[in-house]
Design a protein around this motif. Structure first.
Motif, PDB file in Angstrom:
ATOM      1  N   ILE A  28      40.505  64.081-104.555  1.00 23.24           N
ATOM      2  CA  ILE A  28      40.132  64.756-104.417  1.00 23.24           C
ATOM      3  C   ILE A  28      39.692  64.662-102.301  1.00 23.24           C
ATOM      4  O   ILE A  28      38.949  64.036-102.668  1.00 23.24           O
ATOM      5  N   THR A  29      40.326  64.945-101.156  1.00 21.21           N
ATOM      6  CA  THR A  29      40.035  64.843 -99.873  1.00 21.21           C
ATOM      7  C   THR A  29      40.791  66.175 -99.082  1.00 21.21           C
ATOM      8  O   THR A  29      40.742  66.876 -99.006  1.00 21.21           O
ATOM      9  N   GLY A  30      39.699  65.926 -97.561  1.00 26.45           N
ATOM     10  CA  GLY A  30      39.918  66.548 -97.196  1.00 26.45           C
ATOM     11  C   GLY A  30      38.857  66.808 -95.980  1.00 26.45           C
ATOM     12  O   GLY A  30      37.856  65.603 -95.864  1.00 26.45           O
ATOM     13  N   GLY A  31      39.459  66.915 -94.676  1.00 26.81           N
ATOM     14  CA  GLY A  31      38.820  66.803 -93.356  1.00 26.81           C
ATOM     15  C   GLY A  31      36.961  67.659 -93.979  1.00 26.81           C
ATOM     16  O   GLY A  31      36.593  67.845 -94.938  1.00 26.81           O
ATOM     17  N   GLU A  90      33.390  49.073 -98.975  1.00 26.22           N
ATOM     18  CA  GLU A  90      32.342  48.190 -99.298  1.00 26.22           C
ATOM     19  C   GLU A  90      32.286  49.306-101.066  1.00 26.22           C
ATOM     20  O   GLU A  90      32.184  48.425-102.079  1.00 26.22           O
ATOM     21  N   MET A  91      31.425  50.286-100.799  1.00 25.50           N
ATOM     22  CA  MET A  91      30.989  51.039-102.304  1.00 25.50           C
ATOM     23  C   MET A  91      32.128  51.252-103.132  1.00 25.50           C
ATOM     24  O   MET A  91      32.471  51.267-104.002  1.00 25.50           O
ATOM     25  N   GLN A  92      33.722  52.265-101.595  1.00 25.78           N
ATOM     26  CA  GLN A  92      34.586  52.609-102.103  1.00 25.78           C
ATOM     27  C   GLN A  92      35.022  51.796-103.539  1.00 25.78           C
ATOM     28  O   GLN A  92      36.179  52.197-104.490  1.00 25.78           O
ATOM     29  N   LEU A 150      38.102  61.723-107.875  1.00 19.30           N
ATOM     30  CA  LEU A 150      37.599  61.340-106.875  1.00 19.30           C
ATOM     31  C   LEU A 150      37.541  61.745-105.712  1.00 19.30           C
ATOM     32  O   LEU A 150      38.317  62.089-105.216  1.00 19.30           O
ATOM     33  N   ASP A 151      36.002  61.406-105.609  1.00 21.68           N
ATOM     34  CA  ASP A 151      35.310  62.599-104.127  1.00 21.68           C
ATOM     35  C   ASP A 151      35.729  61.610-102.862  1.00 21.68           C
ATOM     36  O   ASP A 151      34.834  60.441-102.478  1.00 21.68           O
ATOM     37  N   ARG A 152      36.706  61.563-101.844  1.00 22.21           N
ATOM     38  CA  ARG A 152      37.532  60.740-101.492  1.00 22.21           C
ATOM     39  C   ARG A 152      37.579  59.232-102.081  1.00 22.21           C
ATOM     40  O   ARG A 152      37.340  59.091-102.792  1.00 22.21           O
ATOM     41  N   ALA A 153      38.744  58.765-101.365  1.00 22.84           N
ATOM     42  CA  ALA A 153      39.363  57.128-101.849  1.00 22.84           C
ATOM     43  C   ALA A 153      39.238  56.248-101.226  1.00 22.84           C
ATOM     44  O   ALA A 153      39.166  56.456 -99.399  1.00 22.84           O
TER      45      ALA A 153
END
Length: 173
Positions: free
Chosen positions: A7-10, A64-66, A81-84
């Motif tokens: 799940i991504t976007g600006g 690093e966390m991702q 995933l809240d961003r990847a």
């Protein structure tokens, strides 16, 4: 290929709201690491301005966390995933930073079932979000470029109510 959906976007596109709704519906989800990184540093006594002033360190910390998070996930489990990892490349480009070698290596092997790119909502500022509307649009464009360059289907999620967005995503699985 994994069963993970990004799940991504600006900034201020409703990612975390959408991910939380999916979690509430029983799906496995992840957290957004940029905000988590900021929160951890603030607990340590730093201000958001101090954290953001060291952008290379900030981006490496988030990366690093991702990387750790995605390495620990079961590739067979459906996870939102809240961003990847690819989001990091968009932010490195936005900040005009040379991408970290670990990022470039990871991008060669990332595998997602689908990417849901949320259309932008009106920008809402908060303690962790420092971008303006022009930044929001630029980051969204860069995210679009990064994800459409990968061999993962990208599905644009229009502006809808939060529940309707979650319904749209679930029906698109």
């Amino acid at each position: 290929m994994t069963n993970w959906c990004v799940i991504t976007g600006g900034p201020s596109s409703g990612k975390t709201t959408t991910v939380n709704l999916l979690r509430d519906r029983g799906f496995s989800t992840t957290i957004e690491h940029a905000r988590h990184y900021i929160d951890l540093r603030r607990i340590g006594g730093e201000t958001v301005d101090e954290i953001r002033a060291r952008q290379r360190e900030f981006q490496r910390g988030v990366l690093e966390m991702q990387l750790k998070q995605e390495a620990a996930l079961d590739p067979d489990q459906v996870v939102f995933l809240d961003r990847a990892i690819p989001d990091s490349l968009a932010y490195y480009r936005f900040l005009d930073l040379e991408p970290d070698p670990r990022l470039l290596q990871a991008l060669k092997t990332v595998s997602y079932k689908k990417t849901f790119l949320l259309d932008l909502l009106p920008l809402e500022s908060d303690y962790a979000r420092t971008e303006d509307q022009a930044d929001q649009q630029t980051i969204h464009r860069l995210l679009t470029e990064v994800y459409t360059s990968l061999p993962t289907p990208v599905i644009r999620v229009p502006v809808l109510s939060p529940d309707d967005r979650a319904d749209f995503i679930v029906s698109s699985l």
